[in-house]
Design a protein around this motif. Structure first.
Motif, PDB file in Angstrom:
ATOM      1  N   THR A  24       1.076  -1.370   0.146  1.00  0.00           N
ATOM      2  CA  THR A  24       0.100  -0.185   0.095  1.00  0.00           C
ATOM      3  C   THR A  24       0.855   1.438   0.065  1.00  0.00           C
ATOM      4  N   GLN A  25       0.230   2.369  -0.302  1.00  0.00           N
ATOM      5  CA  GLN A  25       1.053   3.648  -0.373  1.00  0.00           C
ATOM      6  C   GLN A  25       0.977   4.324   0.918  1.00  0.00           C
ATOM      7  N   ILE A  26       2.008   5.212   1.096  1.00  0.00           N
ATOM      8  CA  ILE A  26       2.160   5.828   2.360  1.00  0.00           C
ATOM      9  C   ILE A  26       0.902   6.923   2.448  1.00  0.00           C
ATOM     10  N   SER A  27       0.482   7.244   1.107  1.00  0.00           N
ATOM     11  CA  SER A  27      -0.557   8.398   1.078  1.00  0.00           C
ATOM     12  C   SER A  27      -1.917   8.011   1.752  1.00  0.00           C
ATOM     13  N   LEU A  28      -2.172   6.682   1.934  1.00  0.00           N
ATOM     14  CA  LEU A  28      -3.241   6.344   2.528  1.00  0.00           C
ATOM     15  C   LEU A  28      -3.537   6.705   3.884  1.00  0.00           C
ATOM     16  N   GLY A  29      -2.281   6.988   4.857  1.00  0.00           N
ATOM     17  CA  GLY A  29      -2.236   7.501   5.968  1.00  0.00           C
ATOM     18  C   GLY A  29      -3.173   6.788   7.013  1.00  0.00           C
ATOM     19  N   ALA A  30      -4.250   7.561   7.575  1.00  0.00           N
ATOM     20  CA  ALA A  30      -5.030   7.256   8.716  1.00  0.00           C
ATOM     21  C   ALA A  30      -5.726   5.984   8.088  1.00  0.00           C
ATOM     22  N   TYR A  31      -6.223   5.804   7.049  1.00  0.00           N
ATOM     23  CA  TYR A  31      -7.273   4.549   6.543  1.00  0.00           C
ATOM     24  C   TYR A  31      -6.160   3.553   6.703  1.00  0.00           C
ATOM     25  N   LYS A  32      -4.840   3.447   6.104  1.00  0.00           N
ATOM     26  CA  LYS A  32      -4.095   2.295   6.442  1.00  0.00           C
ATOM     27  C   LYS A  32      -3.931   1.959   7.898  1.00  0.00           C
ATOM     28  N   GLN A  33      -3.687   2.722   8.822  1.00  0.00           N
ATOM     29  CA  GLN A  33      -3.501   2.603  10.287  1.00  0.00           C
ATOM     30  C   GLN A  33      -4.986   1.933  10.777  1.00  0.00           C
ATOM     31  N   LEU A  34      -6.179   2.512  10.295  1.00  0.00           N
ATOM     32  CA  LEU A  34      -7.261   1.967  10.688  1.00  0.00           C
ATOM     33  C   LEU A  34      -7.629   0.453  10.251  1.00  0.00           C
ATOM     34  N   LEU A  35      -7.203   0.281   8.855  1.00  0.00           N
ATOM     35  CA  LEU A  35      -7.225  -1.040   8.507  1.00  0.00           C
ATOM     36  C   LEU A  35      -6.334  -2.009   9.232  1.00  0.00           C
ATOM     37  N   THR A  36      -5.173  -1.666   9.531  1.00  0.00           N
ATOM     38  CA  THR A  36      -4.404  -2.633  10.288  1.00  0.00           C
ATOM     39  C   THR A  36      -5.036  -2.925  11.596  1.00  0.00           C
ATOM     40  N   ILE A  37      -5.657  -1.884  12.227  1.00  0.00           N
ATOM     41  CA  ILE A  37      -6.185  -2.357  13.616  1.00  0.00           C
ATOM     42  C   ILE A  37      -7.303  -3.084  13.490  1.00  0.00           C
ATOM     43  N   PHE A  38      -8.254  -2.945  12.438  1.00  0.00           N
ATOM     44  CA  PHE A  38      -9.496  -4.058  12.238  1.00  0.00           C
ATOM     45  C   PHE A  38      -8.833  -5.391  11.875  1.00  0.00           C
ATOM     46  N   ALA A  39      -7.855  -5.535  11.193  1.00  0.00           N
ATOM     47  CA  ALA A  39      -7.349  -6.722  10.850  1.00  0.00           C
ATOM     48  C   ALA A  39      -6.543  -7.445  12.017  1.00  0.00           C
ATOM     49  N   SER A  40      -6.046  -6.516  12.895  1.00  0.00           N
ATOM     50  CA  SER A  40      -5.272  -7.350  14.064  1.00  0.00           C
ATOM     51  C   SER A  40      -6.044  -7.595  15.068  1.00  0.00           C
ATOM     52  N   TYR A  41      -7.285  -6.827  15.074  1.00  0.00           N
ATOM     53  CA  TYR A  41      -8.494  -7.119  16.120  1.00  0.00           C
ATOM     54  C   TYR A  41      -9.136  -8.174  15.758  1.00  0.00           C
ATOM     55  N   ASP A  42      -9.291  -8.420  14.351  1.00  0.00           N
ATOM     56  CA  ASP A  42     -10.065  -9.600  13.843  1.00  0.00           C
ATOM     57  C   ASP A  42      -9.210 -10.999  13.932  1.00  0.00           C
ATOM     58  N   LEU A  43      -8.052 -10.792  13.884  1.00  0.00           N
ATOM     59  CA  LEU A  43      -7.022 -11.906  14.140  1.00  0.00           C
ATOM     60  C   LEU A  43      -7.250 -12.444  15.289  1.00  0.00           C
ATOM     61  N   PHE A  44      -7.036 -11.617  16.326  1.00  0.00           N
ATOM     62  CA  PHE A  44      -7.144 -11.678  17.910  1.00  0.00           C
ATOM     63  C   PHE A  44      -8.731 -12.385  18.098  1.00  0.00           C
ATOM     64  N   LEU A  45      -9.528 -11.847  17.576  1.00  0.00           N
ATOM     65  CA  LEU A  45     -11.065 -12.528  17.918  1.00  0.00           C
ATOM     66  C   LEU A  45     -11.185 -13.932  17.258  1.00  0.00           C
ATOM     67  N   ALA A  46     -10.535 -14.314  16.062  1.00  0.00           N
ATOM     68  CA  ALA A  46     -10.608 -15.584  15.442  1.00  0.00           C
ATOM     69  C   ALA A  46      -9.904 -16.648  16.312  1.00  0.00           C
ATOM     70  N   ILE A  47      -8.773 -16.145  16.810  1.00  0.00           N
ATOM     71  CA  ILE A  47      -7.887 -17.067  17.874  1.00  0.00           C
ATOM     72  C   ILE A  47      -8.514 -17.287  18.963  1.00  0.00           C
ATOM     73  N   LEU A  48      -9.268 -16.051  19.530  1.00  0.00           N
ATOM     74  CA  LEU A  48     -10.082 -16.028  20.820  1.00  0.00           C
ATOM     75  C   LEU A  48     -11.200 -17.125  20.881  1.00  0.00           C
ATOM     76  N   HIS A  49     -12.041 -16.983  19.833  1.00  0.00           N
ATOM     77  CA  HIS A  49     -13.271 -17.678  19.683  1.00  0.00           C
ATOM     78  C   HIS A  49     -12.812 -19.448  19.504  1.00  0.00           C
ATOM     79  N   GLU A  50     -11.662 -19.526  18.898  1.00  0.00           N
ATOM     80  CA  GLU A  50     -11.325 -20.859  18.803  1.00  0.00           C
ATOM     81  C   GLU A  50     -11.117 -21.453  20.422  1.00  0.00           C
ATOM     82  N   VAL A  51     -10.235 -20.784  21.183  1.00  0.00           N
ATOM     83  CA  VAL A  51      -9.936 -21.052  22.303  1.00  0.00           C
ATOM     84  C   VAL A  51     -10.960 -21.112  23.491  1.00  0.00           C
TER      85      VAL A  51
END
Length: 72
Positions: A24-51
């Motif tokens: 991704t381009q650096i120019s995405l700025g806050a959207y890139k950070q927001l997408l990273t936060i959502f993907a990280s949280y969804d990764l955490f929830l997928a593992i949590l639901h399995e455990v």
């Protein structure tokens, strides 16, 4: 099907985080950070639901959630 869902969730979120980081381009700025936060949280929830293995209970209109996880 629960393990398949967990593996698919972890796999797709790792792919998404990789794509966000390296394709991704650096120019995405806050959207890139927001997408990273959502993907990280969804990764955490997928593992949590399995455990935790949550189960929904609805008894006479009362809603509740319990866990079927084995506790030692």
């Amino acid at each position: 099907i629960n393990k398949t869902s967990c593996v698919a969730g972890v796999f797709t979120n790792i792919i998404l985080l990789y794509c966000i980081r390296y394709h991704t381009q650096i120019s995405l700025g806050a959207y890139k950070q927001l997408l990273t936060i959502f993907a990280s949280y969804d990764l955490f929830l997928a593992i949590l639901h399995e455990v935790v293995d949550p189960k929904v209970l609805i008894i006479n209109g009362t809603f509740g959630v319990t866990s079927n996880a084995m506790v030692d």
